[in-house]
Motif scaffolding. Structure first.
Motif: not given
Ligand SMILES: *Cc1c(COP(=O)(O)O)cnc(C)c1O
Length: 355
Positions: A66-67, A166, A185, A194
Motif C-alpha cells: 500500500s505504500s 519511489t 509507491s 497515493a
C-alpha cells in the motif's frame, strides 16, 4: 490561468484519470472480488504491462503493497537475516533506516554528501546481509546513478541489494538486474493517486525470503507473493488503483522513450535555472542531480516569497523537506506533467527571477 502542480509527491496525476475511473465504474472493477476470474484477468493484464513497459526481467517477481513505507516494513520483517546496512544522503533514506532499526536494532548505516555519490570501498558492512539504498532521494533531488549500483553489486556480491525507487520508477530506465528488491509507491512517477506500491523481487530475494520463512504478519512477503502468483491478493486490495496502473501503463510510451523525455525536460530546466538570480541547484554535480526531482536552494525569504508568488499564478512548487525544509524548494519532473505546464512555470520563473 493554466495552473500547474510541481509537488514531488503526492503529485500531478495523469490527465486521463477521470476517464480511467469512469471505465472502472462502468466495467464493474470497483466492486470486483479479489478471488474472482475478473481479478485474475486484471492481474494478468497489469503484470503484462509492467514487465513490458518498465522492462522488468522475466525472472523477477512483482507484488503489491500500500505504500513505500509498508515496503520498508516488509523488507525488515521478511528479508533481513542478521542486520541491514543503509546508505543514504537524505531524509527518505534516513527514515528507512530508522523504521528498520525499530524492528532490527542491530542495523547500521553510512551517510554520504550530496555531491559525493556512493564509494563502495568506503562502505563497511561486514555483518549486514542486505544493503539498502535510496536510488532517488526525493528530499534533496539527488540520485544514485546505475554505475554506482553496479559497483556496489560488484563489491558486495553476497549481499542482497534493496532499492527505494519511489520517485524514479516509471520515470527513468532502471536496470532491475542490479538489485534484488526494488519498490516504489505510485504517487510520484506513475502519476497516480497515493495508496499503492509495487515491489520487484529477484530470484535470490525470493530464495532468502524462503530461507527466513517469516509468516507472522498479514503482509509477510511469502504470503503476499503466493497470493499474487495465483493472481489473487492477500487481503481485499485497492482494485481500482491496480486497474488505474494497468491503464496508465498501457497508454504510456516505453520506459526508454519516457526516460528520453524526462532527460530532455531536465536539460530544459537546467537551462532555465542557470538564468535565475538568487536560486541555485542544491546539488552542484550534474551526475548526481536527479532527473525527476529538482531541488533549488536560496535564502529562506526568497524561497517563501517565490512559492507564494507562484501560487498566485496557479503554480504549486514543492516545499523543502527535512534538513532542507526552509532553504530549498522542489520541482517535480514527473511524466504526467504536461509540457505546456512546464513552459508556463518556466516563463513565470524567468519573468520574475531572470537575471
Ligand atoms: C515518497 C517517498 C517515500 C514514501 O512513500 P509512501 O508511499 O508515503 O510510503 C519513500 N521513499 C521515497 C524515496 C519517497 O520519495
Amino acid at each position: 490561468m493554466i495552473g500547474a502542480n510541481f509537488y514531488p509527491g503526492p503529485s500531478r496525476v495523469v490527465s486521463k484519470l477521470p476517464e480511467y475511473y469512469s471505465d472502472a465504474c462502468n466495467e464493474g472493477i470497483v466492486s470486483i472480488n479479489h478471488r474472482s476470474d475478473g481479478f485474475a484477468k486484471l492481474m494478468h493484464s497489469l503484470k503484462t504491462q509492467l514487465y513490458s513497459k518498465l522492462e522488468i526481467p522475466t525472472d523477477h517477481e512483482v507484488i503489491f503493497a500500500s505504500s513505500a513505507t509498508e515496503c520498508w516494513e516488509i523488507i525488515a520483517q521478511s528479508l533481513i537475516i542478521g542486520s541491514s546496512h543503509h546508505i543514504y544522503n537524505g531524509s527518505f533514506g534516513e527514515k528507512w533506516y530508522s523504521y528498520t532499526k525499530k524492528i532490527i536494532p542491530k542495523s547500521t548505516s553510512t551517510s554520504f554528501g550530496l555531491n559525493e555519490g556512493i564509494n563502495a570501498q568506503e562502505i563497511h558492512a561486514k555483518d549486514a546481509a542486505i544493503l539498502c539504498i535510496t536510488q532517488n532521494e526525493t528530499s534533496n533531488g539527488t540520485h544514485v546513478p546505475m554505475q554506482e549500483l553496479r559497483a556496489l553489486r560488484a563489491a558486495f556480491p553476497d549481499k542482497l541489494l534493496a532499492v527505494d525507487a519511489t520517485s524514479s520508477m516509471a520515470g527513468v530506465v532502471l536496470d532491475f538486474s542490479l538489485a534484488d528488491v526494488w519498490y516504489a509507491s505510485v504517487q510520484k512517477c506513475f502519476g497516480m493517486p497515493a495508496g499503492l506500491a509495487i515491489m520487484v523481487l529477484s530470484p535470490r530475494a525470493v530464495e532468502i525470503a524462503k530461507a527466513i520463512g517469516d509468516d507472522k504478519y498479514y503482509n509477510s512477503l511469502l504470503f503476499v507473493l503466493d497470493n499474487y502468483r495465483a493472481a489473487q491478493a492477500p487481503y481485499t486490495p485497492n482494485v481500482v488503483s491496480l486497474y488505474l496502473m494497468m491503464r496508465i501503463l498501457k497508454d504510456r510510451l516505453s520506459i526508454g522513450e519516457v526516460d528520453r523525455m524526462i532527460q530532455q525536460r531536465h536539460a530544459e530546466w537546467q537551462a532555465v535555472i542557470s538564468k535565475l538570480k538568487g536560486l541555485n541547484n542544491l546539488v552542484q554535480h550534474a551526475q548526481y542531480q536527479s532527473p525527476t526531482v529538482i531541488a533549488l536552494e536560496g535564502l529562506p525569504e526568497t524561497i517563501q516569497t517565490l512559492k507564494s508568488e507562484a501560487l498566485a499564478y496557479g503554480i504549486v512548487l514543492g516545499n523543502g523537506y527535512g534538513d532542507w525544509k526552509h532553504n530549498t524548494l522542489r520541482i517535480a519532473n514527473f511524466p504526467a506533467i504536461e509540457q505546456r505546464e512546464i513552459n508556463y512555470c518556466q516563463d513565470f520563473l524567468l519573468k520574475k527571477y531572470g537575471r
